[in-house]
Design an enzyme around this catalytic site. Structure first.
Site, PDB file in Angstrom:
ATOM      1  N   LYS A  76      -0.132   0.451   0.605  1.00 36.58           N
ATOM      2  CA  LYS A  76      -0.915  -0.721   0.194  1.00 36.58           C
ATOM      3  C   LYS A  76      -2.007  -1.118   1.203  1.00 36.58           C
ATOM      4  O   LYS A  76      -3.088  -1.534   0.812  1.00 36.58           O
ATOM      5  CB  LYS A  76       0.015  -1.908  -0.073  1.00 36.58           C
ATOM      6  CG  LYS A  76       0.933  -1.680  -1.281  1.00 36.58           C
ATOM      7  CD  LYS A  76       1.822  -2.872  -1.545  1.00 36.58           C
ATOM      8  CE  LYS A  76       2.819  -2.565  -2.651  1.00 36.58           C
ATOM      9  NZ  LYS A  76       3.658  -3.714  -2.981  1.00 36.58           N
ATOM     10  N   ASP A 110       0.721  -8.507  -6.536  1.00 36.68           N
ATOM     11  CA  ASP A 110       2.086  -8.880  -6.127  1.00 36.68           C
ATOM     12  C   ASP A 110       2.265 -10.404  -6.029  1.00 36.68           C
ATOM     13  O   ASP A 110       3.265 -10.946  -6.497  1.00 36.68           O
ATOM     14  CB  ASP A 110       2.437  -8.250  -4.766  1.00 36.68           C
ATOM     15  CG  ASP A 110       2.804  -6.780  -4.893  1.00 36.68           C
ATOM     16  OD1 ASP A 110       3.196  -6.359  -6.002  1.00 36.68           O
ATOM     17  OD2 ASP A 110       2.704  -6.059  -3.885  1.00 36.68           O
TER      18      ASP A 110
HETATM   19  P1  NDP Z   1       8.688  -4.276   4.493  1.00 32.05           P
HETATM   20  O1  NDP Z   1       9.362  -3.093   5.102  1.00 32.05           O
HETATM   21  O2  NDP Z   1       7.227  -4.421   4.609  1.00 32.05           O
HETATM   22  O3  NDP Z   1       9.353  -5.619   5.131  1.00 32.05           O
HETATM   23  C1  NDP Z   1      10.726  -5.835   5.183  1.00 32.05           C
HETATM   24  C2  NDP Z   1      11.016  -7.118   5.974  1.00 32.05           C
HETATM   25  O4  NDP Z   1      12.392  -7.411   5.824  1.00 32.05           O
HETATM   26  C3  NDP Z   1      10.721  -7.024   7.464  1.00 32.05           C
HETATM   27  O5  NDP Z   1      10.242  -8.268   7.892  1.00 32.05           O
HETATM   28  C4  NDP Z   1      12.104  -6.731   8.064  1.00 32.05           C
HETATM   29  O6  NDP Z   1      12.336  -7.336   9.327  1.00 32.05           O
HETATM   30  C5  NDP Z   1      13.044  -7.423   7.102  1.00 32.05           C
HETATM   31  N1  NDP Z   1      14.320  -6.741   6.954  1.00 32.05           N
HETATM   32  C6  NDP Z   1      14.520  -5.458   6.528  1.00 32.05           C
HETATM   33  N2  NDP Z   1      15.838  -5.198   6.473  1.00 32.05           N
HETATM   34  C7  NDP Z   1      16.473  -6.322   6.887  1.00 32.05           C
HETATM   35  C8  NDP Z   1      17.845  -6.660   7.058  1.00 32.05           C
HETATM   36  N3  NDP Z   1      18.802  -5.795   6.811  1.00 32.05           N
HETATM   37  N4  NDP Z   1      18.157  -7.913   7.473  1.00 32.05           N
HETATM   38  C9  NDP Z   1      17.171  -8.816   7.732  1.00 32.05           C
HETATM   39  N5  NDP Z   1      15.867  -8.538   7.605  1.00 32.05           N
HETATM   40  C10 NDP Z   1      15.524  -7.300   7.179  1.00 32.05           C
HETATM   41  O7  NDP Z   1       9.159  -4.272   2.971  1.00 32.05           O
HETATM   42  P2  NDP Z   1       8.456  -4.972   1.709  1.00 32.05           P
HETATM   43  O8  NDP Z   1       8.105  -6.351   2.078  1.00 32.05           O
HETATM   44  O9  NDP Z   1       7.403  -4.110   1.150  1.00 32.05           O
HETATM   45  O10 NDP Z   1       9.658  -4.949   0.633  1.00 32.05           O
HETATM   46  C11 NDP Z   1      10.819  -5.743   0.815  1.00 32.05           C
HETATM   47  C12 NDP Z   1      11.665  -5.732  -0.459  1.00 32.05           C
HETATM   48  O11 NDP Z   1      10.946  -6.293  -1.545  1.00 32.05           O
HETATM   49  C13 NDP Z   1      12.083  -4.323  -0.918  1.00 32.05           C
HETATM   50  O12 NDP Z   1      13.408  -4.378  -1.411  1.00 32.05           O
HETATM   51  C14 NDP Z   1      11.146  -4.018  -2.049  1.00 32.05           C
HETATM   52  O13 NDP Z   1      11.691  -3.132  -2.996  1.00 32.05           O
HETATM   53  C15 NDP Z   1      10.983  -5.413  -2.655  1.00 32.05           C
HETATM   54  N6  NDP Z   1       9.725  -5.537  -3.403  1.00 32.05           N
HETATM   55  C16 NDP Z   1       9.816  -5.864  -4.718  1.00 32.05           C
HETATM   56  C17 NDP Z   1       8.683  -6.014  -5.479  1.00 32.05           C
HETATM   57  C18 NDP Z   1       8.801  -6.374  -6.913  1.00 32.05           C
HETATM   58  O14 NDP Z   1       7.827  -6.259  -7.672  1.00 32.05           O
HETATM   59  N7  NDP Z   1       9.962  -6.842  -7.343  1.00 32.05           N
HETATM   60  C19 NDP Z   1       7.325  -5.820  -4.908  1.00 32.05           C
HETATM   61  C20 NDP Z   1       7.342  -5.499  -3.501  1.00 32.05           C
HETATM   62  C21 NDP Z   1       8.516  -5.362  -2.786  1.00 32.05           C
HETATM   63  P3  NDP Z   1      11.769  -6.773  10.727  1.00 32.05           P
HETATM   64  O15 NDP Z   1      10.393  -7.286  10.792  1.00 32.05           O
HETATM   65  O16 NDP Z   1      12.663  -7.372  11.741  1.00 32.05           O
HETATM   66  O17 NDP Z   1      11.885  -5.279  10.624  1.00 32.05           O
END
Ligand code: NDP
Length: 269
Positions: A76, A110
């Site tokens: 993206k 989004d």
């Molecule tokens: P990113 O990898 O960009 O960000 C993930 C974030 O979540 C980071 O800030 C990370 O923290 C945190 N994180 C990851 N794992 C954990 C955990 N186990 N415990 C606590 N914090 C955690 O991912 P996206 O934002 O792109 O996507 C996130 C979710 O949203 C995914 O499941 C994706 O499938 C879903 N999604 C759904 C969409 C829809 O249309 N329904 C659209 C886009 C996304 P840190 O910074 O510390 O690593």
């Protein structure tokens, strides 16, 4: 048509979702259902595109006559760099998920798609919202909510990243050290944690009975967060409604026709 393939083996089609990995994407099912309902003879593929190959893949697909693409992880941000024109929301979020070809006009559906998914609830106009996570989806969700005048608190396991998100987006938001539910109207989980084996420690006893819960992650069965919210008698939805919202807005961006949201949702349930 095959379920997915590498971009170099792309079939003749009109639209595609690009990502790496891409095999899990529900976008082809959803968009094909929309085209069928609308009586449009259009096709939609799923193509694996590694980040370093997005530029050449876009040239290739343009040459092949593709009319538009959706981008998913990890493309993206690079998509924005390669766009010829992007709207203000995309530029602010630093990411695009929809590109029109051949002219490479881009947008990010989004955030607006997420807002659409909230319309099933009668939320207060200045909704107190706790967002968990500070990645790509949290940026789009936080910016869309802030633009709509909602009050945001943000928790991320690495606090620096949460502070950076707030500063970078120039939004009013309170960074939290714990995901505290006290006084919140809406909880949005943008971490995807509920589909990993880790659980975010949430004290549900602090929740107001009217709290609404959204997990951006989705699966066939209720996600662990949705299960926990439901056990506490709270209304909750997973990310399928947002997926439909962003997909419908992408289709409308490409074709300028009202997208059939109900059929798109039925196709992915
Ligand atoms: P990113 O990898 O960009 O960000 C993930 C974030 O979540 C980071 O800030 C990370 O923290 C945190 N994180 C990851 N794992 C954990 C955990 N186990 N415990 C606590 N914090 C955690 O991912 P996206 O934002 O792109 O996507 C996130 C979710 O949203 C995914 O499941 C994706 O499938 C879903 N999604 C759904 C969409 C829809 O249309 N329904 C659209 C886009 C996304 P840190 O910074 O510390 O690593």
């Amino acid at each position: 048509m095959k379920h997915w393939c590498d971009w170099r083996d792309a079939p003749q089609a009109d639209f595609a979702v690009l990502g790496d990995p891409v095999s899990h994407s529900l976008s082809p099912k959803m968009h094909r259902a929309a085209f069928a309902t609308l009586g449009l003879d259009l096709t939609y593929a799923a193509l694996r595109v590694p980040l370093a190959e997005l530029a050449v893949a876009l040239d290739f697909l343009t040459e092949k006559g593709y009319r538009g693409v959706n981008l998913t992880l990890p493309l993206k941000e690079e998509g924005l760099r390669l766009a010829r024109e992007a709207d203000e929301f995309s530029r602010h979020c630093g990411a695009v998920n929809t590109i029109r070809l051949p002219n490479r006009q881009a947008t990010n559906t989004d955030g607006p798609g997420f807002l659409e998914s909230l319309t099933v609830w009668n939320l207060p106009p200045k909704c107190k919202t706790l967002i968990m996570g500070a990645g790509g989806s949290a940026r789009a969700v936080a910016f869309a909510l802030a633009e709509s005048g909602h009050e945001i608190s943000l928790w991320n396991r690495s606090t620096k990243k949460a502070a950076h998100l707030i500063e970078d987006l120039k939004i009013q938001a309170t960074p939290l050290l714990d995901p505290a539910l006290l006084n919140q109207d809406l909880l949005v989980d943008c971490t995807g944690a509920s589909l990993q084996s880790t659980a975010i420690p949430i004290d549900w006893t602090q929740a107001k009975p009217s709290l609404k819960v959204v997990d951006l992650a989705y699966s066939k069965l209720p996600t662990p967060l949705i299960e926990a919210a439901t056990e506490h008698n709270l209304e909750a939805q997973d990310g399928k409604a947002m997926l439909v919202g962003q997909g419908a807005l992408a289709l409308e961006f490409w074709l300028d026709i009202r997208a059939p949201r109900t059929d798109m949702l039925s196709a992915i349930l």
